[in-house]
Design an enzyme around this catalytic site. Structure first.
Site, PDB file in Angstrom:
ATOM      1  N   TYR A  39      36.836  16.765  60.535  1.00 31.64           N
ATOM      2  CA  TYR A  39      35.888  16.775  59.407  1.00 31.64           C
ATOM      3  C   TYR A  39      34.533  16.187  59.789  1.00 31.64           C
ATOM      4  CZ  TYR A  39      39.412  18.325  56.011  1.00 31.64           C
ATOM      5  OH  TYR A  39      40.336  19.058  55.303  1.00 31.64           O
TER       6      TYR A  39
ATOM      7  N   PHE B  29      32.620  11.076  50.069  1.00 31.28           N
ATOM      8  CA  PHE B  29      34.086  11.177  49.998  1.00 31.28           C
ATOM      9  C   PHE B  29      34.752  11.157  51.379  1.00 31.28           C
ATOM     10  CE2 PHE B  29      32.358  15.525  49.775  1.00 31.28           C
ATOM     11  CZ  PHE B  29      33.004  16.122  50.849  1.00 31.28           C
TER      12      PHE B  29
ATOM     13  N   ASN C  73      43.734  18.760  47.503  1.00 29.06           N
ATOM     14  CA  ASN C  73      43.733  20.215  47.277  1.00 29.06           C
ATOM     15  C   ASN C  73      44.601  20.995  48.268  1.00 29.06           C
ATOM     16  OD1 ASN C  73      42.090  19.969  49.471  1.00 29.06           O
ATOM     17  ND2 ASN C  73      40.294  20.908  48.536  1.00 29.06           N
TER      18      ASN C  73
ATOM     19  N   THR D 170      37.195  25.074  46.806  1.00 28.16           N
ATOM     20  CA  THR D 170      37.439  23.662  47.151  1.00 28.16           C
ATOM     21  C   THR D 170      37.930  22.862  45.954  1.00 28.16           C
ATOM     22  OG1 THR D 170      35.680  23.836  48.798  1.00 28.16           O
ATOM     23  CG2 THR D 170      36.370  21.604  48.173  1.00 28.16           C
TER      24      THR D 170
ATOM     25  N   HIS E 290      43.803  23.499  54.055  1.00 29.83           N
ATOM     26  CA  HIS E 290      42.526  23.747  54.723  1.00 29.83           C
ATOM     27  C   HIS E 290      42.579  25.116  55.387  1.00 29.83           C
ATOM     28  CE1 HIS E 290      39.137  23.262  57.530  1.00 29.83           C
ATOM     29  NE2 HIS E 290      39.935  23.856  58.395  1.00 29.83           N
TER      30      HIS E 290
ATOM     31  N   ARG F 137      40.329  32.133  53.334  1.00 30.67           N
ATOM     32  CA  ARG F 137      39.605  31.338  52.337  1.00 30.67           C
ATOM     33  C   ARG F 137      39.926  31.807  50.925  1.00 30.67           C
ATOM     34  NH1 ARG F 137      37.126  26.563  53.714  1.00 30.67           N
ATOM     35  NH2 ARG F 137      35.544  26.936  52.123  1.00 30.67           N
TER      36      ARG F 137
ATOM     37  N   LYS G  72      47.934  20.229  54.085  1.00 32.37           N
ATOM     38  CA  LYS G  72      47.608  18.796  54.082  1.00 32.37           C
ATOM     39  C   LYS G  72      48.836  17.981  53.650  1.00 32.37           C
ATOM     40  CE  LYS G  72      42.696  19.773  53.174  1.00 32.37           C
ATOM     41  NZ  LYS G  72      41.590  19.644  52.172  1.00 32.37           N
TER      42      LYS G  72
ATOM     43  N   GLU H  45      38.268  24.318  65.597  1.00 33.69           N
ATOM     44  CA  GLU H  45      39.476  23.719  65.025  1.00 33.69           C
ATOM     45  C   GLU H  45      40.737  24.109  65.809  1.00 33.69           C
ATOM     46  OE1 GLU H  45      37.347  23.656  60.631  1.00 33.69           O
ATOM     47  OE2 GLU H  45      39.045  25.011  60.958  1.00 33.69           O
TER      48      GLU H  45
ATOM     49  N   ARG I  12      45.300  26.802  45.921  1.00 30.83           N
ATOM     50  CA  ARG I  12      44.745  25.679  45.158  1.00 30.83           C
ATOM     51  C   ARG I  12      44.766  25.983  43.660  1.00 30.83           C
ATOM     52  NH1 ARG I  12      39.644  24.887  49.293  1.00 30.83           N
ATOM     53  NH2 ARG I  12      40.600  23.368  50.702  1.00 30.83           N
TER      54      ARG I  12
HETATM   55  P1  IDP Z   1      36.970  23.214  51.960  1.00 30.17           P
HETATM   56  O1  IDP Z   1      38.232  22.465  52.303  1.00 30.17           O
HETATM   57  O2  IDP Z   1      37.165  24.113  50.785  1.00 30.17           O
HETATM   58  O3  IDP Z   1      36.357  23.913  53.136  1.00 30.17           O
HETATM   59  P2  IDP Z   1      34.849  21.226  52.253  1.00 30.17           P
HETATM   60  O4  IDP Z   1      33.587  21.196  51.459  1.00 30.17           O
HETATM   61  O5  IDP Z   1      34.768  21.645  53.680  1.00 30.17           O
HETATM   62  O6  IDP Z   1      35.900  22.127  51.448  1.00 30.17           O
HETATM   63  O7  IDP Z   1      35.498  19.783  52.145  1.00 30.17           O
HETATM   64  C1  IDP Z   1      36.606  19.449  52.945  1.00 30.17           C
HETATM   65  C2  IDP Z   1      37.617  18.707  52.113  1.00 30.17           C
HETATM   66  O8  IDP Z   1      37.038  17.496  51.649  1.00 30.17           O
HETATM   67  C3  IDP Z   1      38.064  19.415  50.827  1.00 30.17           C
HETATM   68  O9  IDP Z   1      39.062  20.382  51.034  1.00 30.17           O
HETATM   69  C4  IDP Z   1      38.578  18.248  50.016  1.00 30.17           C
HETATM   70  O10 IDP Z   1      39.884  17.835  50.467  1.00 30.17           O
HETATM   71  C5  IDP Z   1      37.581  17.160  50.379  1.00 30.17           C
HETATM   72  N1  IDP Z   1      36.493  17.094  49.390  1.00 30.17           N
HETATM   73  C6  IDP Z   1      35.450  17.939  49.285  1.00 30.17           C
HETATM   74  N2  IDP Z   1      34.653  17.588  48.256  1.00 30.17           N
HETATM   75  C7  IDP Z   1      35.217  16.478  47.723  1.00 30.17           C
HETATM   76  C8  IDP Z   1      34.864  15.632  46.612  1.00 30.17           C
HETATM   77  O11 IDP Z   1      33.865  15.826  45.928  1.00 30.17           O
HETATM   78  N3  IDP Z   1      35.705  14.579  46.379  1.00 30.17           N
HETATM   79  C9  IDP Z   1      36.801  14.327  47.126  1.00 30.17           C
HETATM   80  N4  IDP Z   1      37.167  15.096  48.146  1.00 30.17           N
HETATM   81  C10 IDP Z   1      36.394  16.165  48.449  1.00 30.17           C
HETATM   82 MG    MG Z   2      35.426  23.207  54.883  1.00 25.91          MG
END
Ligand code: IDP
Ligand code: MG
Length: 163
Positions: free
Chosen positions: A60, A68, A124, A103, A127, A97, A20, A138, A114
């Site tokens: 997304y 968010f 974070n 996450t 992805h 993963r 990212k 994707e 992370r």
């Molecule tokens: P992942 O990236 O671990 O698969 P997802 O739940 O798919 O997590 O969420 C996608 C992205 O959205 C996360 O990597 C993060 O950048 C963002 N995100 C997820 N939850 C939150 C939150 O509670 N606050 C802000 N950003 C979030």
């Molecule tokens: Mg995800």
């Protein structure tokens, strides 16, 4: 395939992995790429992209209802590029993963990307596809078929051995 290193299957899965904008801006690209490379996974495609709003939203789309989501789209479309990649190898979706970590960096294993480099869930760094279906969507969204390279790393008979 049978080689001096044993036998292995040549048809393995692919995952979409994206560094990212914060990962690029913080100059962590080499360190992150190394984790996948050193594990033995095969680099199928890699490029920098400055994502449009449409691309970020489609990537997304499953999260469109989450509070968010607008901030997430802004983060990905900051104007700083991302590094889009396709990695291939045995269990690369699940293993990817694990390399990436949970996450929320607070829950991420300290050995993960992370867990080592991130502090905020909203920044974070990286992805990785969470399923075969997501990886298929994707990879198709970010890459053209002609951008996906077909070759075999010399280390593969050892890395991928299944006997
Ligand atoms: P992942 O990236 O671990 O698969 P997802 O739940 O798919 O997590 O969420 C996608 C992205 O959205 C996360 O990597 C993060 O950048 C963002 N995100 C997820 N939850 C939150 C939150 O509670 N606050 C802000 N950003 C979030
Ligand atoms: Mg995800």
């Amino acid at each position: 395939k049978k080689t001096i290193a044993g036998t292995y299957k040549t048809d393995s899965e692919r995952s979409f992995v994206m560094i990212k904008p914060d990962g690029v801006s913080r100059q962590l690209v080499g360190k992150i790429v190394s984790r996948f490379e050193e594990r033995g996974y095969k680099l199928v495609a890699i490029k920098t992209v400055t994502p449009s709003e449409d691309l970020a939203k489609e990537h997304y789309s499953d999260l469109a209802a989450r509070p968010f989501y607008p901030g997430l789209v802004k983060y990905i479309t900051s104007g700083t590029p991302v590094v889009a990649m396709v990695w291939e190898g045995k269990d690369v979706i699940k293993q990817g993963r694990r390399i990436v970590g949970a996450t929320n960096p607070l829950d991420a294993d300290p050995g993960s990307v992370r867990g080592q480099y991130a502090v905020s869930v909203g920044r974070n760094l990286i992805h990785a596809s969470d399923s075969f279906e997501a990886a298929t969507k994707e990879i198709g969204l970010w890459f053209k078929q002609a951008e996906l390279s077909d070759y075999e790393p010399v280390a593969w008979p050892w890395v991928m051995a299944d006997n």
